[in-house]
Design a protein around this motif. Structure first.
Motif, PDB file in Angstrom:
ATOM      1  N   ALA A  35       0.812  -1.223   0.000  1.00 43.15           N
ATOM      2  CA  ALA A  35       0.000   0.000   0.000  1.00 43.15           C
ATOM      3  C   ALA A  35       0.843   1.270   0.000  1.00 43.15           C
ATOM      4  CB  ALA A  35      -0.907  -0.004   1.230  1.00 43.15           C
ATOM      5  N   GLU A  36       2.163   1.141   0.119  1.00 49.07           N
ATOM      6  CA  GLU A  36       2.996   2.321   0.372  1.00 49.07           C
ATOM      7  C   GLU A  36       2.882   3.388  -0.712  1.00 49.07           C
ATOM      8  OE1 GLU A  36       7.572   3.633   1.515  1.00 49.07           O
ATOM      9  OE2 GLU A  36       7.107   1.522   1.153  1.00 49.07           O
ATOM     10  N   ALA A  37       2.891   3.016  -1.972  1.00 45.17           N
ATOM     11  CA  ALA A  37       2.869   4.020  -3.043  1.00 45.17           C
ATOM     12  C   ALA A  37       1.607   4.876  -2.971  1.00 45.17           C
ATOM     13  CB  ALA A  37       2.973   3.333  -4.402  1.00 45.17           C
ATOM     14  N   ALA A  38       0.446   4.241  -2.829  1.00 41.03           N
ATOM     15  CA  ALA A  38      -0.807   4.998  -2.710  1.00 41.03           C
ATOM     16  C   ALA A  38      -0.834   5.808  -1.421  1.00 41.03           C
ATOM     17  CB  ALA A  38      -1.996   4.036  -2.752  1.00 41.03           C
ATOM     18  N   TRP A  39      -0.309   5.215  -0.356  1.00 39.50           N
ATOM     19  CA  TRP A  39      -0.271   5.870   0.961  1.00 39.50           C
ATOM     20  C   TRP A  39       0.524   7.172   0.868  1.00 39.50           C
ATOM     21  CZ3 TRP A  39      -0.563   1.901   5.369  1.00 39.50           C
ATOM     22  CH2 TRP A  39      -0.880   2.516   6.576  1.00 39.50           C
ATOM     23  N   ARG A  40       1.698   7.113   0.263  1.00 37.73           N
ATOM     24  CA  ARG A  40       2.547   8.305   0.159  1.00 37.73           C
ATOM     25  C   ARG A  40       1.864   9.394  -0.671  1.00 37.73           C
ATOM     26  NH1 ARG A  40       6.533   7.772   4.037  1.00 37.73           N
ATOM     27  NH2 ARG A  40       7.743   5.853   3.763  1.00 37.73           N
ATOM     28  N   ARG A  41       1.096   9.004  -1.687  1.00 44.06           N
ATOM     29  CA  ARG A  41       0.413   9.998  -2.514  1.00 44.06           C
ATOM     30  C   ARG A  41      -0.641  10.754  -1.723  1.00 44.06           C
ATOM     31  NH1 ARG A  41      -1.214   7.777  -8.427  1.00 44.06           N
ATOM     32  NH2 ARG A  41      -1.918   9.951  -8.553  1.00 44.06           N
ATOM     33  N   LEU A  42      -1.174  10.134  -0.683  1.00 42.19           N
ATOM     34  CA  LEU A  42      -2.200  10.781   0.135  1.00 42.19           C
ATOM     35  C   LEU A  42      -1.617  11.476   1.362  1.00 42.19           C
ATOM     36  CD1 LEU A  42      -4.999   8.072  -0.051  1.00 42.19           C
ATOM     37  CD2 LEU A  42      -5.012  10.329  -1.130  1.00 42.19           C
ATOM     38  N   GLU A  43      -0.295  11.499   1.483  1.00 36.13           N
ATOM     39  CA  GLU A  43       0.355  12.147   2.629  1.00 36.13           C
ATOM     40  C   GLU A  43       0.869  13.550   2.314  1.00 36.13           C
ATOM     41  OE1 GLU A  43       3.442  10.093   4.648  1.00 36.13           O
ATOM     42  OE2 GLU A  43       2.199   8.397   5.223  1.00 36.13           O
ATOM     43  N   THR A  44       0.593  14.086   1.166  1.00 35.44           N
ATOM     44  CA  THR A  44       1.097  15.410   0.820  1.00 35.44           C
ATOM     45  C   THR A  44       0.262  16.480   1.508  1.00 35.44           C
ATOM     46  OG1 THR A  44      -0.304  15.588  -1.141  1.00 35.44           O
ATOM     47  CG2 THR A  44       1.853  14.538  -1.427  1.00 35.44           C
ATOM     48  N   ALA A  45       0.823  17.682   1.585  1.00 38.59           N
ATOM     49  CA  ALA A  45       0.178  18.786   2.300  1.00 38.59           C
ATOM     50  C   ALA A  45      -1.181  19.145   1.714  1.00 38.59           C
ATOM     51  CB  ALA A  45       1.102  20.006   2.294  1.00 38.59           C
ATOM     52  N   GLU A  46      -1.410  18.823   0.431  1.00 37.56           N
ATOM     53  CA  GLU A  46      -2.673  19.182  -0.213  1.00 37.56           C
ATOM     54  C   GLU A  46      -3.807  18.240   0.186  1.00 37.56           C
ATOM     55  OE1 GLU A  46       0.163  18.490  -1.997  1.00 37.56           O
ATOM     56  OE2 GLU A  46       0.794  20.603  -2.089  1.00 37.56           O
ATOM     57  N   ALA A  51      -1.271  13.163  11.360  1.00 36.32           N
ATOM     58  CA  ALA A  51       0.092  12.632  11.465  1.00 36.32           C
ATOM     59  C   ALA A  51       0.102  11.231  12.073  1.00 36.32           C
ATOM     60  CB  ALA A  51       0.961  13.574  12.290  1.00 36.32           C
ATOM     61  N   TYR A  52      -0.958  10.852  12.781  1.00 39.97           N
ATOM     62  CA  TYR A  52      -1.024   9.516  13.379  1.00 39.97           C
ATOM     63  C   TYR A  52      -1.276   8.422  12.338  1.00 39.97           C
ATOM     64  CZ  TYR A  52      -1.199  11.718  17.976  1.00 39.97           C
ATOM     65  OH  TYR A  52      -0.904  12.444  19.108  1.00 39.97           O
ATOM     66  N   GLN A  53      -1.701   8.826  11.146  1.00 36.57           N
ATOM     67  CA  GLN A  53      -1.929   7.830  10.095  1.00 36.57           C
ATOM     68  C   GLN A  53      -0.839   7.875   9.017  1.00 36.57           C
ATOM     69  OE1 GLN A  53      -5.027   9.435  11.432  1.00 36.57           O
ATOM     70  NE2 GLN A  53      -4.717   7.612  12.694  1.00 36.57           N
ATOM     71  N   ARG A  54       0.260   8.554   9.303  1.00 35.86           N
ATOM     72  CA  ARG A  54       1.377   8.514   8.368  1.00 35.86           C
ATOM     73  C   ARG A  54       1.884   7.081   8.196  1.00 35.86           C
ATOM     74  NH1 ARG A  54       3.965  13.348  10.533  1.00 35.86           N
ATOM     75  NH2 ARG A  54       3.899  14.997   8.965  1.00 35.86           N
ATOM     76  N   PHE A  55       2.357   6.783   7.009  1.00 32.74           N
ATOM     77  CA  PHE A  55       2.895   5.456   6.733  1.00 32.74           C
ATOM     78  C   PHE A  55       4.004   5.099   7.716  1.00 32.74           C
ATOM     79  CE2 PHE A  55       5.951   2.614   4.699  1.00 32.74           C
ATOM     80  CZ  PHE A  55       5.129   1.572   4.287  1.00 32.74           C
ATOM     81  N   ASP A  56       4.954   6.006   7.932  1.00 28.85           N
ATOM     82  CA  ASP A  56       6.102   5.690   8.777  1.00 28.85           C
ATOM     83  C   ASP A  56       5.689   5.468  10.231  1.00 28.85           C
ATOM     84  OD1 ASP A  56       8.030   5.750   6.744  1.00 28.85           O
ATOM     85  OD2 ASP A  56       8.158   7.927   6.843  1.00 28.85           O
ATOM     86  N   PHE A  57       4.725   6.245  10.730  1.00 28.15           N
ATOM     87  CA  PHE A  57       4.253   6.069  12.110  1.00 28.15           C
ATOM     88  C   PHE A  57       3.637   4.678  12.271  1.00 28.15           C
ATOM     89  CE2 PHE A  57       1.142   6.295  15.506  1.00 28.15           C
ATOM     90  CZ  PHE A  57       1.765   7.063  16.491  1.00 28.15           C
ATOM     91  N   LEU A  58       2.758   4.312  11.363  1.00 28.35           N
ATOM     92  CA  LEU A  58       2.061   3.031  11.499  1.00 28.35           C
ATOM     93  C   LEU A  58       2.938   1.850  11.133  1.00 28.35           C
ATOM     94  CD1 LEU A  58      -1.533   3.989  10.345  1.00 28.35           C
ATOM     95  CD2 LEU A  58      -0.614   3.777  12.671  1.00 28.35           C
ATOM     96  N   ASP A 118      -8.043  12.072  -0.412  1.00 27.96           N
ATOM     97  CA  ASP A 118      -7.857  13.104  -1.415  1.00 27.96           C
ATOM     98  C   ASP A 118      -8.806  14.241  -1.011  1.00 27.96           C
ATOM     99  OD1 ASP A 118      -7.209  13.779  -4.546  1.00 27.96           O
ATOM    100  OD2 ASP A 118      -9.272  14.332  -3.991  1.00 27.96           O
ATOM    101  N   ARG A 119      -8.249  15.430  -0.810  1.00 28.81           N
ATOM    102  CA  ARG A 119      -9.035  16.510  -0.205  1.00 28.81           C
ATOM    103  C   ARG A 119     -10.273  16.862  -1.034  1.00 28.81           C
ATOM    104  NH1 ARG A 119      -7.457  20.584   3.623  1.00 28.81           N
ATOM    105  NH2 ARG A 119      -8.993  22.266   3.662  1.00 28.81           N
ATOM    106  N   SER A 120     -10.121  16.966  -2.345  1.00 36.27           N
ATOM    107  CA  SER A 120     -11.269  17.349  -3.159  1.00 36.27           C
ATOM    108  C   SER A 120     -12.355  16.278  -3.115  1.00 36.27           C
ATOM    109  CB  SER A 120     -10.830  17.622  -4.598  1.00 36.27           C
ATOM    110  OG  SER A 120     -10.252  16.460  -5.166  1.00 36.27           O
ATOM    111  N   PHE A 121     -11.951  15.001  -3.044  1.00 36.76           N
ATOM    112  CA  PHE A 121     -12.926  13.929  -2.926  1.00 36.76           C
ATOM    113  C   PHE A 121     -13.621  13.985  -1.566  1.00 36.76           C
ATOM    114  CE2 PHE A 121     -13.825   9.426  -1.718  1.00 36.76           C
ATOM    115  CZ  PHE A 121     -14.863   9.205  -2.607  1.00 36.76           C
ATOM    116  N   ALA A 122     -12.848  14.285  -0.523  1.00 38.39           N
ATOM    117  CA  ALA A 122     -13.413  14.320   0.833  1.00 38.39           C
ATOM    118  C   ALA A 122     -14.523  15.362   0.955  1.00 38.39           C
ATOM    119  CB  ALA A 122     -12.308  14.608   1.847  1.00 38.39           C
TER     120      ALA A 122
END
Length: 396
Positions: A35-46, A51-58, A118-122
């Motif tokens: 899941a990492e590639a998709a996860w990282r795409r959703l971790e950008t500032a936009e 921060a508790y759901q960051r890939f590296d934290f979990l 994804d913010r616009s989807f949310a």
């Protein structure tokens, strides 16, 4: 990953069409790496995430705590027709009281639980999107019930889309300090409170090497971690509290997360310290995302210097530190401890959802919901709270 696990993960990850108008496919994965590639795409500032759901934290949590606790990852990714991720639910499944419960990864170490969006989807999610997601979980996951607790009602001025599902208030709200851009220090912490803290600080400020700092070097972080795990059990014993940091994997998780560099600036868990040449006086650690700092754990000295409220002084310094860097909010974790309300005057509404996925899960959801409502009632009724505290104290 073993060959068998890899095959299992690929099978679980097979794309399945969704009946939703905008979600084109849903993947259910059983390991973080897939899941990492998709996860990282959703971790950008936009995008929208905590921060508790960051890939590296979990990843740190799953490696040190989840595996020891037999928590099996259940990662749900919904994407559009161009395979762009729209949301990611970082869950795990664990057997409990005869049912398989899916909860947010991170367990009690995460103050907030939330999907990554994804913010616009949310901002445009509809009931049909979420019901399509639940239908896929019912058909394809191993879980009987979703227990999605401690979710913020809003995040960065956007309503949490999962609030469209049936929900109830969590046991506790989270005290929060909202920070307006360019806010004057006195609007964050009153001048009168600052004067009281400066008066307490006079004795400490005379100590050689007295300072507040954010640990940035590995050796510095190691030294603070060693001190924390020496002093915190003693401090908790003084307060008659169980040592939650002695639970399997917790110390290793904290060590790993404090030393792991996150994408961008800082560590997965940042550590702030108030110290002098003689000793570490106080420590606060938490997660930062460029917009909000959320405290996770703390301790302070066992020496006579503790008389001068070093914990409160350090919180003041942390508030000023993040306000100067343009952060918009700071919290001290869920709960109604008095010291939190000295700094955090607003309350972050938090909610829980207990959603059955199978007939067996229906009874479990009802029971979980009732238990959580009972705890909420006790926490918000002073007479019942005093009674519960008295019973707990006598049992200890």
């Amino acid at each position: 990953m073993t060959m068998a696990a890899a095959i299992e993960s690929r099978t679980a990850a097979a794309a399945v069409p969704s009946s939703s108008r905008r979600i084109a496919q849903i993947e259910i994965l059983s390991d973080l790496e897939s899941a990492e590639a998709a996860w990282r795409r959703l971790e950008t500032a936009e995008q929208l995430f905590t921060a508790y759901q960051r890939f590296d934290f979990l990843k740190c949590w799953q490696r040190e705590v989840g595996l020891r606790d037999d928590a099996k990852p259940l990662i749900v990714i919904a994407s559009d027709a161009e395979r762009r991720p729209l949301l990611l639910l970082p869950l795990f499944v664990k057997q409990s009281h005869g049912v398989r419960v899916a909860s947010f990864m991170g367990g009690k170490h995460a103050t907030f639980n939330m999907a990554l969006w994804d913010r616009s989807f949310a901002t445009a999610v509809e009931h049909a999107d979420l019901h399509g997601l639940l239908d896929e979980l019912r058909k394809r996951s191993a879980a009987d019930v979703l227990a999605l607790t401690q979710q913020p009602l809003h995040w960065r001025e956007v309503q949490n889309p999962l609030a469209l599902l049936p929900h109830q208030s969590s046991v506790n709200d989270c005290p929060v300090l909202n920070i307006e851009p360019g806010a004057a220090p006195s609007s964050l912490i009153s001048n009168s409170f600052r004067r009281r803290l400066r008066a307490k600080e006079r004795k400490l400020s005379k100590l050689s090497g007295y300072r507040h700092h954010l640990a940035t070097k590995d050796a510095e972080i190691d030294r603070l971690i060693e001190w924390f795990f020496r002093t915190k059990p003693l401090r908790m014993a003084q307060q008659g509290l169980p040592n939650v940091f002695a639970e399997p994997g917790v110390e290793a998780f904290i060590r790993r997360a404090c030393l792991t560099r996150r994408v961008g600036e800082g560590r997965v868990i940042d550590m702030h310290a108030l110290e002098c040449d003689e000793e570490i006086i106080a420590l606060y650690a938490g997660v930062a995302d460029g917009c909000r700092f959320s405290m996770m754990f703390n301790s302070y000295t066992l020496s006579d210097h503790s008389r001068y409220s070093p914990g409160l002084i350090l919180i003041r310094d942390i508030v000023d530190h993040y306000a100067a860097r343009g952060y918009r909010a700071l919290d001290l974790g869920v709960g109604a401890d008095n010291y939190k309300h000295l700094f955090c005057k607003a309350a972050e509404p938090i909610f829980d959802s207990f959603i059955p996925l199978t007939s067996r899960g229906r009874f479990a959801a009802v029971g979980m919901s009732a238990l959580a409502r009972g705890k909420h009632l006790v926490k918000h009724n002073q007479a019942l709270l005093r009674l519960a505290q008295g019973v707990r104290k006598s049992l200890r």
